[in-house]
Design a protein around this motif. Structure first.
Motif, short mmCIF file in Angstrom:
data_model
loop_
_atom_site.label_atom_id
_atom_site.label_comp_id
_atom_site.label_asym_id
_atom_site.label_seq_id
_atom_site.Cartn_x
_atom_site.Cartn_y
_atom_site.Cartn_z
N ASP A 61 0.73 -1.26 0.03
CA ASP A 61 0.09 0.08 0.07
C ASP A 61 0.95 1.16 0.00
O ASP A 61 1.77 1.30 0.66
CB ASP A 61 -1.10 0.19 1.26
N ASP A 78 0.15 -6.48 -6.70
CA ASP A 78 -0.91 -6.52 -5.98
C ASP A 78 -0.92 -4.94 -5.14
O ASP A 78 -1.47 -4.91 -4.09
CB ASP A 78 -0.73 -7.44 -4.80
N ARG A 108 -1.80 -1.35 -3.84
CA ARG A 108 -2.81 -0.38 -3.72
C ARG A 108 -2.31 0.82 -3.49
O ARG A 108 -1.72 1.20 -2.68
CB ARG A 108 -3.83 -1.07 -2.68
N GLN A 163 -4.78 -0.48 -9.80
CA GLN A 163 -4.04 -0.43 -8.51
C GLN A 163 -4.30 0.92 -7.74
O GLN A 163 -4.29 1.20 -6.82
CB GLN A 163 -2.44 -0.80 -8.60
N ARG A 192 -6.60 3.25 -6.26
CA ARG A 192 -7.94 3.01 -5.70
C ARG A 192 -8.92 4.07 -5.25
O ARG A 192 -10.13 4.34 -5.52
CB ARG A 192 -7.63 2.15 -4.31
N GLN A 236 -9.82 3.83 4.41
CA GLN A 236 -10.32 2.57 4.82
C GLN A 236 -11.55 2.09 4.22
O GLN A 236 -11.70 0.94 3.89
CB GLN A 236 -10.70 2.73 6.27
N ARG A 237 -12.42 3.14 3.80
CA ARG A 237 -13.59 2.61 2.94
C ARG A 237 -13.16 2.60 1.65
O ARG A 237 -14.09 1.62 0.92
CB ARG A 237 -14.60 3.90 3.17
N ASN A 238 -12.24 2.98 1.22
CA ASN A 238 -12.15 2.84 -0.39
C ASN A 238 -10.92 2.13 -1.10
O ASN A 238 -10.73 2.07 -2.06
CB ASN A 238 -12.11 4.35 -1.09
N LEU A 239 -10.03 1.60 -0.12
CA LEU A 239 -8.98 1.18 -0.51
C LEU A 239 -9.00 -0.11 -1.32
O LEU A 239 -8.17 -0.76 -2.33
CB LEU A 239 -7.92 0.79 0.62
N THR A 240 -10.30 -0.96 -1.06
CA THR A 240 -10.43 -2.08 -1.67
C THR A 240 -11.27 -1.74 -3.09
O THR A 240 -11.79 -2.84 -3.52
CB THR A 240 -11.13 -3.02 -0.94
N TYR A 241 -11.60 -0.64 -3.33
CA TYR A 241 -12.47 -0.18 -4.60
C TYR A 241 -11.90 -0.62 -5.64
O TYR A 241 -10.51 -0.45 -5.85
CB TYR A 241 -12.83 1.26 -4.62
N ARG A 242 -12.50 -1.01 -6.44
CA ARG A 242 -12.01 -1.55 -7.90
C ARG A 242 -13.30 -0.87 -8.90
O ARG A 242 -14.27 -1.25 -8.41
CB ARG A 242 -12.10 -3.05 -8.31
#
Length: 314
Positions: A90, A159, A161, A185, A187, A306-312
């Motif tokens: 990250d 991988d 982010r 990558q 995000r 935290q809310r958006n780091l996994t956003y794709r």
């Protein structure tokens, strides 16, 4: 030819010469590189001790110096990379403000480092340790940041982010970058007090700082810039670029910003097409939002990431 008639015919030439002379001085003032960071505004001198605390922290870190080529010309660009305390994929890429450099973003670097991120602090072209003669106000820099993104992926792997973050001109740079093709990558984006477009920003500052009208001076400055850097200032627009953005973005802006007016964040907020949030910081002037309450700033930023780091993108 009578003298009076000749003078009448020559008058427009004198006016044009005077306009271009003034435009050249304005261009030198606004666009030419500076090798020393200008002193901060009087209203922010009260934060000097805190600022140098962060700069001293940065100097103690096990940093690496990265170099890349500019996307369009033979310019060497420089950045400081701070690996996280614990290995991670990250990374936050931090864009500095007008006539600043990566070091001037040490407070934000410290914040992201404490949140567990690798941090990359580029010096934009014509700033800091990067080469270049002219400042592009984020327009050409946005494409240089595409190269920095690829350099981060090369370092941390597929991988990775990545969070894009910028303040003032750096905020606008990231807003303008948002409209370009970006790898998955990347995000999310955080833009603190970025301007809506350089045409309106310079028109505003011409009047506020120099008491000059937009016409004929700004078109003349733009003509000089087309010759020197190859682009019309009317192209430099966060709003137009954000219309192509679908990634989550957090806009931060000081309630009392007199340098980038509050209406500009509204225009940027309305333009973006993806998930969006807006935080107007009470009583904050330009680029002061962090300094008003660093802990609160960190909390807002951390929760958004935290809310958006996994956003794709779908």
């Amino acid at each position: 030819m009578k003298k009076k008639t000749a003078m009448g015919l020559m008058a427009p030439l004198f006016v044009a010469a005077g306009t271009m002379g003034a435009a050249e001085k304005l261009y030198k003032f606004a666009f030419h590189r500076v090798d020393e960071v200008p002193e901060t505004s009087a209203e922010k001198q009260k934060y000097a001790d805190q600022y140098y605390h962060y700069v001293n922290w940065l100097k103690t870190q096990p940093t690496r110096n990265w170099k890349i080529e500019a996307f369009d010309r033979p310019l060497k660009l420089s950045a400081t990379y701070i690996p996280a305390a614990e290995e991670t994929t990250d990374t936050v890429i931090v864009a500095h403000g007008y006539k600043g450099n990566g070091e001037t973003m040490a407070n934000y670097a410290n914040m992201f480092h404490e949140l567990g991120f690798n941090v990359l602090l580029p010096d934009d072209r014509a700033h800091g340790h990067s080469s270049g003669e002219y400042i592009s106000f984020g327009w050409l820099d946005r494409l240089d940041y595409q190269n920095w993104i690829q350099r981060v992926i090369q370092e941390t792997g597929v991988d990775a982010r990545i969070v894009l973050f910028g303040v003032s001109m750096g905020g606008a740079t990231m807003e303008m970058l948002s409209g370009e093709p970006l790898p998955e990558q990347v995000r999310c984006i955080i833009a603190d007090c970025g301007y809506s477009n350089i045409d309106d920003e310079m028109s505003y500052l011409l009047k506020k700082t120099f008491h000059l009208p937009k016409y004929p001076f700004l078109p003349a400055v733009s003509a000089i810039n087309i010759y020197r850097q190859g682009f019309n200032l009317k192209k430099v627009s966060s709003v137009n670029q954000l219309r192509h953005n679908y990634r989550p973005i957090l806009f931060i802006h000081g309630e009392k910003d007199a340098y980038v007016p509050l209406n500009m964040v509204e225009a940027n907020f309305d333009a973006t097409r993806g998930p969006k949030e807006k935080w107007i910081v009470k009583n904050a002037t330009h680029a002061e939002s962090f300094w008003i309450d660093p802990a609160d700033y960190r909390d807002h930023v951390a929760r958004f990431i935290q809310r958006n780091l996994t956003y794709r993108l779908q």
